[in-house]
Design an enzyme around this catalytic site. Structure first.
Site, PDB file in Angstrom:
ATOM      1  N   THR A  22       0.823  -1.217   0.000  1.00  0.00           N
ATOM      2  CA  THR A  22       0.000   0.000   0.000  1.00  0.00           C
ATOM      3  C   THR A  22       0.856   1.265   0.000  1.00  0.00           C
ATOM      4  OG1 THR A  22      -1.868  -1.102   1.025  1.00  0.00           O
ATOM      5  CG2 THR A  22      -1.725   1.257   1.400  1.00  0.00           C
ATOM      6  N   SER A  66       1.387  -7.431  -1.357  1.00  0.00           N
ATOM      7  CA  SER A  66       2.077  -8.529  -0.660  1.00  0.00           C
ATOM      8  C   SER A  66       1.265  -9.815  -0.607  1.00  0.00           C
ATOM      9  CB  SER A  66       2.510  -8.097   0.735  1.00  0.00           C
ATOM     10  OG  SER A  66       1.420  -8.063   1.623  1.00  0.00           O
ATOM     11  N   THR A  99       1.591  -4.861   4.068  1.00  0.00           N
ATOM     12  CA  THR A  99       1.385  -5.301   5.451  1.00  0.00           C
ATOM     13  C   THR A  99       0.718  -6.671   5.552  1.00  0.00           C
ATOM     14  OG1 THR A  99      -0.724  -4.138   5.542  1.00  0.00           O
ATOM     15  CG2 THR A  99       1.211  -2.944   6.333  1.00  0.00           C
ATOM     16  N   ASP A 100      -0.005  -7.093   4.485  1.00  0.00           N
ATOM     17  CA  ASP A 100      -0.785  -8.335   4.601  1.00  0.00           C
ATOM     18  C   ASP A 100       0.092  -9.540   4.949  1.00  0.00           C
ATOM     19  OD1 ASP A 100      -3.099  -6.984   4.090  1.00  0.00           O
ATOM     20  OD2 ASP A 100      -3.326  -7.654   2.024  1.00  0.00           O
TER      21      ASP A 100
END
Ligand SMILES: NC(=O)C[C@H](N)C(=O)O
EC number: 3.5.1.1
Length: 346
Positions: A22, A66, A99-100
């Site tokens: 992101t 990700s 971040t995932d």
């Protein structure tokens, strides 16, 4: 004070590796959603008032959300990071990542990188570049500062996640919120540090875990699925994995490592077909150990020869299983369990 190196030698001291997430995403009209669009160069230039860019070498490694992280990505990233760490002119590494799956990449690097001193700091963002509360600039600036502070090196903590002013160990960190600007938590284990305006408060010593050597070449990519215990699990639950000749499965059991009767028989059948079963807990804290009797109790699973993965969470067990079962040299049965722990066991 942020340490500023002269680049007279022509050698950068901090490597920034961008992979996407992101932090580099913008809205795409055709796709109707966010996708990576900002280059690593643009990202770095956006913090030029904060950081001396001459100290930075930028490597644009990938441009993905990700969710697309796979074993090949992790293997190549780990090899690159190790190569840069082994370079005397490099002080540390910052990795820009979505971040995932950030905690999975952080843990993979934690278990594969030999870096007793040099920091490897991973960061990203929860808001896209065009948002008024875009958090990417603050996070990347903090990550670079963390790598730059001399005491970080003295602290010698290897891999960490620096996000929303907090520094997490890969062993404890978990993305707990899907849209909060501060989505990561280290739970009751606690943070390893917090950013101050111009220094870091170190709060906990990071845990060291056994480093698992990567093979020189990624010859085969093995996939280790994660299966959850649930009421109603049936005896044919794992038949598809048997038919498709999977090598290993992670079973997320209840509590200290227990499943219902039917799931026990499904696991028994899978082990009889040569599938390695790695048992982890569905709890956030504690881990698995053998104490309960009867069919499906953790002792009955231990007796089937499943690997009790101590304090690993499901993703961590998947990372370790992928590394160990991929590497013939590590497959000594008596030695296997030492890899499946966050502690270094004697
Ligand atoms: N905040 C983020 O970076 C989420 C994004 N889907 C990613 O993991 O790449």
């Amino acid at each position: 004070m942020l340490r500023r190196f002269s680049s007279q030698s022509g050698n950068a001291r901090i490597i920034v590796i961008t992979t996407g997430g992101t932090i580099v995403q913008k809205f795409d009209k055709d796709l109707g959603g966010y996708v990576p669009k900002t280059s690593g160069k643009e990202l770095i230039e956006s913090i030029s008032s904060e950081i001396n860019l001459e100290t930075i070498e930028l490597i644009e490694f990938a441009m993905i959300d990700s969710r697309a992280v796979d074993l090949k990505f992790l293997y190549n990233l780990s090899k690159l990071v190790q190569q840069k760490i082994d370079d005397n002119f490099v002080d540390g590494i910052v990795i820009i990542h979505g971040t995932d799956t950030m905690e999975i990449t952080a843990y993979f690097l934690h278990r594969t990188i030999n870096s007793p001193k040099k920091p490897v700091v991973i960061t990203g963002a929860m808001r896209v570049v065009t948002n008024s509360d875009y958090d990417g600039k603050a996070n990347i600036t903090n990550a670079i500062k963390q790598v730059s502070y001399p005491e970080t090196v003295l602290h010698g903590h290897g891999v960490s996640i620096n996000f929303a002013g907090k520094i997490h160990s890969p062993v404890n960190v978990h993305k707990e919120h899907s849209f909060a600007i501060d989505p990561f938590s280290s739970g009751s284990f606690g943070l390893i540090g917090m950013m101050h305006t111009s220094r870091i408060d170190w709060l906990n010593n990071p845990k060291k875990s056994l480093v698992i050597p990567l093979p020189d070449k990624l010859e085969k990519v093995i996939s280790v699925p994660i299966i959850h215990a649930f009421p109603g699990a049936c005896t044919d639950l794992l038949d598809g994995f048997i038919q498709n000749k999977y090598q290993a499965l992670i079973v997320v059991a209840y509590g200290s490592g227990n499943v219902n009767n039917n799931m026990y028989y499904a696991i028994k059948k899978a082990t009889e077909h040569g599938i390695r079963i790695v048992l982890v807990t569905n709890c956030k804290y504690g881990g698995v150990y053998a104490e309960y009797g009867g069919i499906g109790g953790n002792q009955s699973l231990r007796d089937l020869g499943v690997i009790m993965a101590d304090d690993l969470n499901p993703y961590q067990a998947m990372v370790v299983a992928t590394l160990v079962f991929h590497n013939e040299k590590l497959l000594d049965k008596n030695e296997l369990s030492k890899y499946f722990s966050n502690k270094i066991l004697d």
